[in-house]
Enzyme design. Structure first.
Site, short mmCIF file in Angstrom:
data_model
loop_
_atom_site.label_atom_id
_atom_site.label_comp_id
_atom_site.label_asym_id
_atom_site.label_seq_id
_atom_site.Cartn_x
_atom_site.Cartn_y
_atom_site.Cartn_z
N SER A 1 36.75 40.70 32.93
CA SER A 1 37.57 41.95 32.32
C SER A 1 36.68 42.70 31.23
CB SER A 1 38.85 41.54 32.00
OG SER A 1 39.81 42.52 31.54
N ASP B 1 45.66 44.28 40.64
CA ASP B 1 44.78 44.56 39.30
C ASP B 1 44.42 45.98 39.24
OD1 ASP B 1 43.13 44.31 37.24
OD2 ASP B 1 41.53 43.19 38.19
N HIS C 1 44.39 40.10 38.57
CA HIS C 1 43.73 39.96 37.52
C HIS C 1 43.93 38.78 36.80
CE1 HIS C 1 41.08 42.04 34.44
NE2 HIS C 1 41.73 41.30 33.49
#
Length: 358
Positions: free
Chosen positions: A204, A298, A328
């Site tokens: 991320s 996500d 995610h």
């Protein structure tokens, strides 16, 4: 790498009614237009989402950064499932120590060093950056991923606990990340590591930093990492793409949360700096080989896929894999989510190949 693109009439509808990205208006408008549910999670993934919901967390985007840092995490949900099912902790085949890396823009930066117990070294090194939108989380939150990489790749993992926004906004984080990389190039041997075999990795926001370190190394004529592992990386701020539309209301990450992270990271976000958003770079040529992993549920999957395509188009070797039915943050959940195990095996294999040929 084979990928497909799609034209989404709903995306065109949203783009037509929102003239510009400003404040929270775009994500709120997107959520109103869609009003639907994200793709369905696999059963084992849904168990994690249900466990997370049972922990009573509040929506991150409604909180202050200090409050957000106290909320339960997906890691807490995984631990709850394991505890409820009576699973004992796994044997740990590594040692862990804390170091302080000098040279950052606001002083030294703490890092956690995970060293395999098997083998004598010098070991290859993975400089890892945790996720959390540059605002929340830390190394411990992402330890499931870190331990898997250390043990699977038989590598030292140095996980940087970079200073967080909004107390320290952009460009603090990329500058600290690059300072840590430069320090490792000179000091890896002190950790029983091999300075000629250093990869960067992150999830991320951490995937953003891994990509940015690679860009900085290229631009500043510094020795490149041998590989970059980018797990659902933040590389753009286009809230109008298909995955933002599909997952505007997803968990544990949704469109409103991304807007909240962007606001705290840099206000306004420097949309023209490749060191803030790597997909803004005019060229991705001459970067290290990359592994890119994306998840279906996500908001970030479309930009991750497109970044992998850009890398390949610019001549960078890319191994890309997209996982359906997972969210995610899934990568570190191998103890309870089957596709997390698959993704870890895939990523570790690519890292081992990179280290073997360095």
């Amino acid at each position: 790498m084979t990928t497909t693109s799609r034209s989404d009439p709903l995306l065109n509808k949203v783009a037509g009614i929102i003239p510009a990205i400003e404040g929270s208006a775009p994500v709120e408008a997107i959520k109103k237009v869609i009003g639907g549910e994200p793709p369905k999670a696999d059963p084992d993934m849904q168990l994690v989402l249900d466990a997370l919901g049972s922990l009573g967390g509040k929506p991150i985007e409604t909180l202050s950064p200090e409050e957000a840092r106290q909320q339960p995490t997906p890691t807490d949900a995984v631990k709850k499932i394991l505890t409820d099912n009576g699973h004992p902790p796994r044997a740990q085949l590594f040692t862990s120590t804390t170091i302080s890396i000098p040279g950052g823009p606001v002083g030294s930066v703490p890092a956690q060093v995970y060293t395999p117990l098997v083998g004598d070294g010098p070991f290859p090194v993975i400089l890892y950056f945790h996720g959390g939108g540059f605002v929340i989380a830390d190394t411990k939150t992402y330890e499931g991923s870190i331990i898997a990489l250390a043990q699977g790749a038989q590598a030292i993992v140095v996980s940087l606990d970079y200073h967080q926004a909004p107390e320290h906004q952009f460009p603090t984080q990329p500058n600290e990340a690059f300072a840590a990389y430069q320090w490792l190039l000179s000091h890896a041997e002190e950790l029983n590591g091999d300075r000629k075999r250093i990869a960067v990795a992150g999830e991320s926001a951490g995937g953003n930093l891994a990509a940015v370190v690679s860009l900085m190394a290229r631009d500043k004529d510094v020795t490149l990492p041998v590989h970059q592992l980018l797990i659902y990386p933040v590389v753009n701020n286009n809230v109008f793409n298909s995955s933002y539309i599909d997952n505007a209301n997803a968990k544990p990450l949704n469109a409103a949360m991304m807007n909240w992270f962007f606001k705290h990271y840099s206000e306004p976000l420097d949309a023209y700096s490749a060191y803030a958003l790597p997909d803004k770079a005019s060229s991705l040529a001459n970067l290290p080989p990359a592994t890119v992993i994306t998840a279906e549920i996500d908001p970030l999957y479309e930009e991750g896929k497109e970044f992998a395509e850009r890398l390949e188009s610019d001549g960078v070797p890319v191994a890309y894999r997209h996982y359906t039915g997972v969210v995610h943050e899934f990568f570190g959940m191998a103890d309870v989510v089957a596709k997390a195990r698959e993704a870890q095996v895939f990523a570790i294999a690519e890292l081992r190949k990179a280290f073997a040929t360095a």
